[in-house]
Design a protein around this motif. Structure first.
Motif, PDB file in Angstrom:
ATOM      1  N   SER A   2       0.956  -1.155  -0.112  1.00 31.32           N
ATOM      2  CA  SER A   2      -0.053  -0.120  -0.022  1.00 31.32           C
ATOM      3  C   SER A   2       0.708   1.175  -0.092  1.00 31.32           C
ATOM      4  CB  SER A   2      -1.044   0.131   1.140  1.00 31.32           C
ATOM      5  OG  SER A   2      -0.014   0.169   2.403  1.00 31.32           O
ATOM      6  N   GLU A   3       0.244   2.279  -0.230  1.00 32.07           N
ATOM      7  CA  GLU A   3       0.919   3.726  -0.315  1.00 32.07           C
ATOM      8  C   GLU A   3       1.537   4.143   1.041  1.00 32.07           C
ATOM      9  OE1 GLU A   3      -0.109   8.099  -1.946  1.00 32.07           O
ATOM     10  OE2 GLU A   3      -1.017   6.534  -3.068  1.00 32.07           O
ATOM     11  N   SER A   4       0.900   3.896   2.017  1.00 32.08           N
ATOM     12  CA  SER A   4       1.442   4.294   3.433  1.00 32.08           C
ATOM     13  C   SER A   4       2.531   3.383   3.665  1.00 32.08           C
ATOM     14  CB  SER A   4       0.189   3.992   4.052  1.00 32.08           C
ATOM     15  OG  SER A   4      -0.191   2.622   4.405  1.00 32.08           O
ATOM     16  N   ASN A   5       2.568   2.045   3.049  1.00 31.84           N
ATOM     17  CA  ASN A   5       3.731   1.247   3.735  1.00 31.84           C
ATOM     18  C   ASN A   5       5.071   1.783   2.825  1.00 31.84           C
ATOM     19  OD1 ASN A   5       2.442  -0.148   5.328  1.00 31.84           O
ATOM     20  ND2 ASN A   5       2.015  -1.850   3.906  1.00 31.84           N
ATOM     21  N   VAL A   6       4.662   2.029   1.673  1.00 33.41           N
ATOM     22  CA  VAL A   6       5.902   2.588   0.851  1.00 33.41           C
ATOM     23  C   VAL A   6       6.305   4.120   1.374  1.00 33.41           C
ATOM     24  CG1 VAL A   6       6.387   3.298  -1.645  1.00 33.41           C
ATOM     25  CG2 VAL A   6       4.857   1.459  -1.335  1.00 33.41           C
ATOM     26  N   ASN A   7       5.637   4.831   1.730  1.00 38.47           N
ATOM     27  CA  ASN A   7       5.813   6.032   2.361  1.00 38.47           C
ATOM     28  C   ASN A   7       6.602   5.966   3.659  1.00 38.47           C
ATOM     29  OD1 ASN A   7       4.887   7.739   0.283  1.00 38.47           O
ATOM     30  ND2 ASN A   7       2.969   7.994   1.140  1.00 38.47           N
ATOM     31  N   SER A   8       6.173   5.021   4.496  1.00 36.83           N
ATOM     32  CA  SER A   8       7.056   4.850   5.603  1.00 36.83           C
ATOM     33  C   SER A   8       8.206   4.113   5.503  1.00 36.83           C
ATOM     34  CB  SER A   8       6.157   3.960   6.611  1.00 36.83           C
ATOM     35  OG  SER A   8       5.905   2.597   6.127  1.00 36.83           O
ATOM     36  N   VAL A   9       8.572   3.241   4.222  1.00 39.67           N
ATOM     37  CA  VAL A   9       9.742   2.476   4.104  1.00 39.67           C
ATOM     38  C   VAL A   9      10.465   3.392   3.492  1.00 39.67           C
ATOM     39  CG1 VAL A   9      10.906   1.027   2.545  1.00 39.67           C
ATOM     40  CG2 VAL A   9       8.628   0.076   3.868  1.00 39.67           C
ATOM     41  N   LEU A  10      10.340   4.408   2.700  1.00 39.34           N
ATOM     42  CA  LEU A  10      10.888   5.493   2.105  1.00 39.34           C
ATOM     43  C   LEU A  10      11.517   6.638   3.396  1.00 39.34           C
ATOM     44  CD1 LEU A  10       9.313   6.246  -1.170  1.00 39.34           C
ATOM     45  CD2 LEU A  10      11.467   5.366  -0.825  1.00 39.34           C
ATOM     46  N   SER A  11      10.451   6.780   4.025  1.00 37.30           N
ATOM     47  CA  SER A  11      11.030   7.665   5.400  1.00 37.30           C
ATOM     48  C   SER A  11      12.011   7.088   6.148  1.00 37.30           C
ATOM     49  CB  SER A  11       9.793   8.305   5.892  1.00 37.30           C
ATOM     50  OG  SER A  11       8.983   7.303   6.802  1.00 37.30           O
ATOM     51  N   SER A  12      11.604   5.782   6.434  1.00 39.16           N
ATOM     52  CA  SER A  12      12.679   5.073   7.445  1.00 39.16           C
ATOM     53  C   SER A  12      14.187   4.892   6.718  1.00 39.16           C
ATOM     54  CB  SER A  12      12.173   3.777   7.728  1.00 39.16           C
ATOM     55  OG  SER A  12      12.097   2.881   6.750  1.00 39.16           O
ATOM     56  N   ASN A  13      14.099   4.769   5.267  1.00 39.39           N
ATOM     57  CA  ASN A  13      15.476   4.686   4.692  1.00 39.39           C
ATOM     58  C   ASN A  13      16.065   6.074   4.689  1.00 39.39           C
ATOM     59  OD1 ASN A  13      15.172   1.769   4.002  1.00 39.39           O
ATOM     60  ND2 ASN A  13      14.229   2.185   1.794  1.00 39.39           N
ATOM     61  N   ARG A  14      15.344   7.024   4.396  1.00 36.88           N
ATOM     62  CA  ARG A  14      15.901   8.465   4.601  1.00 36.88           C
ATOM     63  C   ARG A  14      16.378   8.795   6.014  1.00 36.88           C
ATOM     64  NH1 ARG A  14      11.155  11.639   1.178  1.00 36.88           N
ATOM     65  NH2 ARG A  14      11.674  10.767  -0.789  1.00 36.88           N
ATOM     66  N   LEU A  15      15.736   8.320   6.946  1.00 35.51           N
ATOM     67  CA  LEU A  15      16.001   8.530   8.195  1.00 35.51           C
ATOM     68  C   LEU A  15      17.593   7.696   8.633  1.00 35.51           C
ATOM     69  CD1 LEU A  15      15.549   9.747  11.036  1.00 35.51           C
ATOM     70  CD2 LEU A  15      14.394   7.607  11.538  1.00 35.51           C
ATOM     71  N   ILE A  16      17.493   6.483   7.927  1.00 38.88           N
ATOM     72  CA  ILE A  16      18.925   5.704   8.213  1.00 38.88           C
ATOM     73  C   ILE A  16      19.922   6.420   7.344  1.00 38.88           C
ATOM     74  CG2 ILE A  16      19.917   3.398   7.630  1.00 38.88           C
ATOM     75  CD1 ILE A  16      17.194   2.080   8.001  1.00 38.88           C
ATOM     76  N   VAL A  17      19.661   6.892   6.356  1.00 33.02           N
ATOM     77  CA  VAL A  17      20.965   7.394   5.571  1.00 33.02           C
ATOM     78  C   VAL A  17      21.181   8.737   6.297  1.00 33.02           C
ATOM     79  CG1 VAL A  17      21.137   8.795   3.220  1.00 33.02           C
ATOM     80  CG2 VAL A  17      20.307   6.560   3.343  1.00 33.02           C
ATOM     81  N   ARG A  18      20.228   9.573   6.732  1.00 31.67           N
ATOM     82  CA  ARG A  18      20.743  10.838   7.560  1.00 31.67           C
ATOM     83  C   ARG A  18      21.341  10.405   8.648  1.00 31.67           C
ATOM     84  NH1 ARG A  18      14.930  13.888   6.754  1.00 31.67           N
ATOM     85  NH2 ARG A  18      15.124  14.426   4.639  1.00 31.67           N
ATOM     86  N   GLY A  19      20.961   9.423   9.430  1.00 32.61           N
ATOM     87  CA  GLY A  19      21.868   8.927  10.816  1.00 32.61           C
ATOM     88  C   GLY A  19      23.030   8.681  10.362  1.00 32.61           C
ATOM     89  N   PHE A  20      23.297   7.936   9.121  1.00 29.80           N
ATOM     90  CA  PHE A  20      24.547   7.539   8.834  1.00 29.80           C
ATOM     91  C   PHE A  20      25.556   8.483   8.585  1.00 29.80           C
ATOM     92  CE2 PHE A  20      27.380   5.523   5.430  1.00 29.80           C
ATOM     93  CZ  PHE A  20      28.197   4.755   6.292  1.00 29.80           C
ATOM     94  N   LEU A  21      25.108   9.416   7.439  1.00 27.65           N
ATOM     95  CA  LEU A  21      25.742  10.589   7.230  1.00 27.65           C
ATOM     96  C   LEU A  21      26.033  11.426   8.545  1.00 27.65           C
ATOM     97  CD1 LEU A  21      23.835  11.622   3.904  1.00 27.65           C
ATOM     98  CD2 LEU A  21      26.014  10.537   4.252  1.00 27.65           C
TER      99      LEU A  21
END
Length: 102
Positions: A2-21
């Motif tokens: 679903s669209e909400s799952n895709v948005n949550s996965v993208l936001s969690s990936n962005r959060l992980i990348v930001r944390g890593f950077l």
């Protein structure tokens, strides 16, 4: 998915990348900071050494000037100057005692 799952996965990936950077940035700063502080300390010690040398030179000049002043103000040099200038002060002054004084 679903669209909400895709948005949550993208936001969690962005959060992980930001944390890593952010972690990489902090680690880089932690590695560079001691080197920067070492360079600053070296510059300060160099400046301190230069100022200490300058203070030594100024104190030496002051001492030489004080010696020159003492030399010029000595009685012997004053009498030589008086003779050269023709002031007629060839004799050493003597104390005069008043008759009624103790």
């Amino acid at each position: 998915m679903s669209e909400s799952n895709v948005n949550s996965v993208l936001s969690s990936n962005r959060l992980i990348v930001r944390g890593f950077l952010g972690a990489i940035l902090v680690a880089g700063l932690m590695l560079i900071l001691p080197l920067y502080m070492q360079n600053r300390l070296t510059k300060l010690y160099t400046k301190s050494h230069e100022l200490a040398l300058q203070i030594g030179q100024l104190e030496r000049e002051r001492t030489l000037q004080q010696l020159e002043i003492n030399k010029l103000s000595s009685l012997e040099n004053l009498s030589v100057f008086a003779e050269e200038a023709g002031l007629g002060l060839n004799g050493v002054p003597t104390k005069v005692r008043i008759m009624g004084a103790p």
